[in-house]
Scaffold this motif. Structure first.
Motif, PDB file in Angstrom:
ATOM      1  N   ASN A 153       0.999  -1.399  -0.174  1.00  0.00           N
ATOM      2  CA  ASN A 153       0.083   0.035  -0.189  1.00  0.00           C
ATOM      3  C   ASN A 153       0.835   1.386  -0.029  1.00  0.00           C
ATOM      4  O   ASN A 153       1.144   1.827   1.128  1.00  0.00           O
ATOM      5  N   LEU A 154       1.143   1.675  -1.402  1.00  0.00           N
ATOM      6  CA  LEU A 154       2.026   3.050  -1.200  1.00  0.00           C
ATOM      7  C   LEU A 154       1.624   4.081  -0.704  1.00  0.00           C
ATOM      8  O   LEU A 154       2.241   4.949   0.022  1.00  0.00           O
ATOM      9  N   ASP A 155       0.287   4.182  -0.648  1.00  0.00           N
ATOM     10  CA  ASP A 155      -0.380   5.619  -0.288  1.00  0.00           C
ATOM     11  C   ASP A 155      -0.670   5.658   1.015  1.00  0.00           C
ATOM     12  O   ASP A 155      -0.834   6.560   1.467  1.00  0.00           O
ATOM     13  N   ARG A 172       5.022  -9.396  -9.648  1.00  0.00           N
ATOM     14  CA  ARG A 172       4.515  -8.687  -8.259  1.00  0.00           C
ATOM     15  C   ARG A 172       3.294  -9.032  -8.140  1.00  0.00           C
ATOM     16  O   ARG A 172       2.597  -9.000  -7.148  1.00  0.00           O
ATOM     17  N   ARG A 173       2.293  -8.935  -9.129  1.00  0.00           N
ATOM     18  CA  ARG A 173       0.795  -9.472  -9.101  1.00  0.00           C
ATOM     19  C   ARG A 173       0.762 -10.610  -8.650  1.00  0.00           C
ATOM     20  O   ARG A 173      -0.150 -10.721  -7.569  1.00  0.00           O
ATOM     21  N   ARG A 174       1.500 -11.612  -8.825  1.00  0.00           N
ATOM     22  CA  ARG A 174       1.248 -13.076  -8.099  1.00  0.00           C
ATOM     23  C   ARG A 174       1.543 -12.734  -6.715  1.00  0.00           C
ATOM     24  O   ARG A 174       0.949 -13.425  -5.922  1.00  0.00           O
ATOM     25  N   SER A 175       2.538 -12.083  -6.196  1.00  0.00           N
ATOM     26  CA  SER A 175       2.901 -11.761  -4.763  1.00  0.00           C
ATOM     27  C   SER A 175       1.818 -11.131  -3.955  1.00  0.00           C
ATOM     28  O   SER A 175       1.359 -11.424  -3.074  1.00  0.00           O
ATOM     29  N   ASP A 235      -8.871   2.395  -6.975  1.00  0.00           N
ATOM     30  CA  ASP A 235      -7.645   1.976  -6.705  1.00  0.00           C
ATOM     31  C   ASP A 235      -6.361   2.937  -6.961  1.00  0.00           C
ATOM     32  O   ASP A 235      -5.942   2.958  -8.073  1.00  0.00           O
ATOM     33  N   ASP A 236      -6.115   3.134  -5.967  1.00  0.00           N
ATOM     34  CA  ASP A 236      -4.947   4.446  -6.106  1.00  0.00           C
ATOM     35  C   ASP A 236      -3.571   3.969  -6.365  1.00  0.00           C
ATOM     36  O   ASP A 236      -2.713   4.545  -7.176  1.00  0.00           O
ATOM     37  N   THR A 237      -3.494   2.454  -6.399  1.00  0.00           N
ATOM     38  CA  THR A 237      -2.140   1.862  -6.479  1.00  0.00           C
ATOM     39  C   THR A 237      -2.298   1.079  -7.935  1.00  0.00           C
ATOM     40  O   THR A 237      -1.501   0.216  -8.328  1.00  0.00           O
ATOM     41  N   ALA A 238      -3.306   1.096  -8.741  1.00  0.00           N
ATOM     42  CA  ALA A 238      -3.483   0.418 -10.004  1.00  0.00           C
ATOM     43  C   ALA A 238      -2.321   0.656 -10.974  1.00  0.00           C
ATOM     44  O   ALA A 238      -2.231   1.808 -11.238  1.00  0.00           O
ATOM     45  N   GLY A 239      -1.788  -0.141 -11.412  1.00  0.00           N
ATOM     46  CA  GLY A 239      -0.679   0.013 -12.284  1.00  0.00           C
ATOM     47  C   GLY A 239       0.585   0.321 -11.617  1.00  0.00           C
ATOM     48  O   GLY A 239       1.678   0.647 -12.356  1.00  0.00           O
ATOM     49  N   ASP A 248      -5.186  -5.492 -10.947  1.00  0.00           N
ATOM     50  CA  ASP A 248      -4.334  -5.838 -10.011  1.00  0.00           C
ATOM     51  C   ASP A 248      -4.411  -6.819  -9.064  1.00  0.00           C
ATOM     52  O   ASP A 248      -4.030  -7.544  -8.200  1.00  0.00           O
ATOM     53  N   ASN A 249      -6.011  -7.265  -9.201  1.00  0.00           N
ATOM     54  CA  ASN A 249      -6.677  -8.306  -8.382  1.00  0.00           C
ATOM     55  C   ASN A 249      -6.616  -8.054  -6.723  1.00  0.00           C
ATOM     56  O   ASN A 249      -6.369  -9.188  -6.289  1.00  0.00           O
ATOM     57  N   ASP A 250      -6.352  -6.869  -6.561  1.00  0.00           N
ATOM     58  CA  ASP A 250      -6.230  -6.731  -4.745  1.00  0.00           C
ATOM     59  C   ASP A 250      -7.453  -6.715  -4.330  1.00  0.00           C
ATOM     60  O   ASP A 250      -7.499  -6.158  -3.029  1.00  0.00           O
TER      61      ASP A 250
END
Length: 619
Positions: free
Chosen positions: A93-95, A606-609, A551-555, A542-544
């Protein structure tokens, strides 16, 4: 001296060889041990493959798959924020969004809008107890059809608003939707005590002129005689006077032997005058004790019961409490001084003190002012010195005459007081039943005791309380604002759910608080991955679990730098393709293709993680 033989030489050679062999074992043994693979943290994982060489971690967990085990990784989720400042250590969660201000970021907070530092989730449904509408029954959907704050799976009336969840009979059905609230087998609409079990529906005062429709089980005055059951010496037999001839605490109206002479009233020839012998001199079936034909002094008291049968004394006054009434007692005060020689014949004063030598003892000296009520009885001897009562009648024999006896001290004599046992100077009687409000357990006479009545002073048999504030609609002066949020119902976009901010994200005139689809995208909020932003396609690149629209973190986390291009400057893997278009020919295209493939591979990893992390978090 013995001569050394060849045999001795060989024997010593053998001993020396053995010693040398032992020394070699001791010297070389450490070399053999240290020849094993190195394991600096002694966790059983060789350093060469241990993702935390110097910190024991047998499970080798690595949340972000960066090669550094969680035990020694300063950034377990790989979001670029060190764990010591990251509000979600294991969820990317970057934001760092944290709307409720507790120490948990929204993406890993089981109550993102309600502060709950402990993250307690008793039913393990993914919703913390602080925001779970059924904290002890798993209900991940949080469905609440009636919007009363209790989820359907634990709501005892799932489609009828009842925030208090009252269930008087504990049958699992709330009172507001239970046709038989007391579970006595009688439907509430026909039950004379709807919240108190009484299958027999007994109602002692139903046939009385002043009777009511309340069953005895919930009626605080079963016989409608104006005396509360708790004080009534005949609870089921009307007896307003509370007469109790034999003083056995059972009123005459319900006492089988009113005079306590051992003869049942049905057989007693003097029901209210003790006459165990049942003597009846004139054989008129009326015992001598109560036969007024044998009333020599014609005072209305039969000779058999008269303490002065030859001297009229209707009230049977007896100052000293002996067998003789004052009217015929030569020593009325029992001080052993005959009345004709006693300077206070009705007040015991053996010393006969008479300070002013006026012939009247100090105990009863009728100086001016000593008979304040002018009833002819001097104040020291008057059982009502401020209320005229020459007869001095004192029914309860408490030393205070009937005319002024005020048991509750409210200034109203018991004879006129509608609550003789409870102070009520105003004599208020809301329901006009003859019983003052101060001692009436059901002031408005609606069948609900004041202690549990939502409108104690206004009849409301249905106990309706729309806004759940504990005050019934019948007496709720603020019933134009049912949810008490300060917005009048006519203007409130959620009239039954408090929402002072009136937020309405989709502008459909139904506030977000009570809108099942706050963004109006036809996806119910409980299933919508962007409940406040319309996204009918529910795209989630991103399947989160958070839709791309919100989603502020999409991509986020582009192709990096170097061959893949500047981080975040172009979509992941796109930089290499862009380079292929620049001058440079096949060589540039080859580099671009390689960088693009690397970027895509990194993105998938990263997406898998993150998917694994989200799945772990949801568990």
């Amino acid at each position: 001296m013995k001569r050394t033989t060849r045999t001795d030489v060989w024997r010593w050679a053998a001993v020396l060889a053995g010693a040398l062999s032992l020394m070699l074992v001791v010297v070389l043994a450490p070399s053999v041990v240290y020849a094993q693979p190195s394991d600096s943290d002694f966790d059983g994982i060789p350093d060469s493959i241990d993702n935390c060489v110097f910190v024991a971690n047998i499970d080798q967990q690595d949340n972000d798959d960066d090669g550094d085990g969680d035990f020694c990784d300063a950034d377990d989720d790989g979001d670029g924020r060190s764990d010591d400042v990251d509000n979600c250590h294991f969820v990317y969660n970057l934001d760092q969004q944290n709307r409720d201000g507790d120490e948990w970021g929204d993406v890993c907070d089981n109550c993102p809008l309600v502060s709950n530092s402990d993250q307690q989730d008793s039913d393990r449904d993914g919703h913390g107890d602080a925001c779970d509408n059924c904290s002890f029954i798993s209900n991940s959907a949080q469905q609440d059809s009636d919007h009363d704050g209790s989820g359907n799976v634990c709501d005892n009336c799932p489609v009828i608003v009842n925030p208090d969840q009252i269930d008087r009979d504990d049958d699992g059905n709330g009172d507001v939707c239970d046709n038989d609230d007391d579970n006595d087998g009688v439907d509430d609409t026909e039950d004379n005590c709807p919240v108190v079990p009484n299958p027999d529906q007994g109602n002692a005062d139903e046939s009385l002129t002043d009777g009511d429709s309340l069953g005895d089980a919930c009626d605080d005055d079963d016989d409608a005689d104006g005396v509360p059951d708790v004080d009534d010496n005949c609870r089921l037999a009307s007896n307003m006077s509370q007469s109790d001839t034999d003083g056995d605490s059972l009123g005459d109206a319900c006492d089988d032997d009113d005079d306590a002479d051992g003869v049942p009233d049905v057989d007693d020839n003097c029901r209210l005058a003790s006459n165990m012998s049942q003597s009846d001199t004139d054989g008129d079936s009326l015992g001598d004790a109560c036969d007024l034909s044998s009333d020599r002094d014609t005072d209305g008291v039969a000779d058999g019961a008269d303490n002065c049968p030859s001297v009229p004394n209707l009230f049977q006054q007896n100052a000293d409490g002996d067998a003789l009434g004052d009217a015929c007692d030569e020593d009325d005060d029992g001080d052993d001084l005959p009345d004709d020689a006693d300077n206070c014949p009705f007040i015991a004063n053996e010393d006969q003190a008479d300070a002013d030598t006026d012939g009247h003892g100090d105990a009863c000296d009728p100086d001016p002012g000593l008979d304040g009520d002018g009833d002819g009885v001097i104040d020291p001897a008057d059982n009502c010195p401020r209320v005229p009562n020459p007869d001095q009648t004192d029914a309860d024999r408490d030393g205070v005459g009937n005319a002024c006896d005020d048991g509750d001290g409210d200034g109203i004599s018991d004879a006129a007081d509608n609550c003789a046992s409870a102070p009520n100077a105003d004599q208020a009687d809301t329901d006009g039943d003859g019983l003052g409000d101060a001692c009436d357990d059901d002031t408005d006479n609606d069948g609900f005791p004041d202690a549990s009545d939502t409108c104690a002073l206004v009849a409301n048999a249905d106990q309706a309380d729309t806004d759940g504030d504990g005050l019934g609609d019948a007496c709720d002066g603020d019933d134009t604002d049912d949810d008490d949020d300060g917005i009048a119902d006519v203007d409130d976009n959620c009239p039954l759910a408090a929402n002072p901010d009136q937020a309405d994200g989709d502008g459909d005139d139904t506030g977000d608080t009570c809108d099942d689809d706050a963004d109006n995208d036809s996806i119910a909020d409980v299933d919508d991955n962007c409940p406040l932003a319309a996204n009918p396609d529910q795209a989630d690149g991103d399947n989160d679990g958070t839709g791309d629209t919100c989603d502020d973190t999409a991509g986020a986390g582009g192709g990096g730098s170097g061959a893949g291009g500047a981080a975040g400057s172009t979509p992941e893997g796109a930089t290499g393709v862009a380079c292929a278009l620049e001058p440079g020919g096949a060589r540039g295209a080859a580099f671009a293709l390689t960088a693009s493939l690397l970027g895509v591979a990194s993105l998938h990893a990263r997406r898998r993680s993150r998917r694994s992390t989200v799945a772990l978090h949801r568990q």
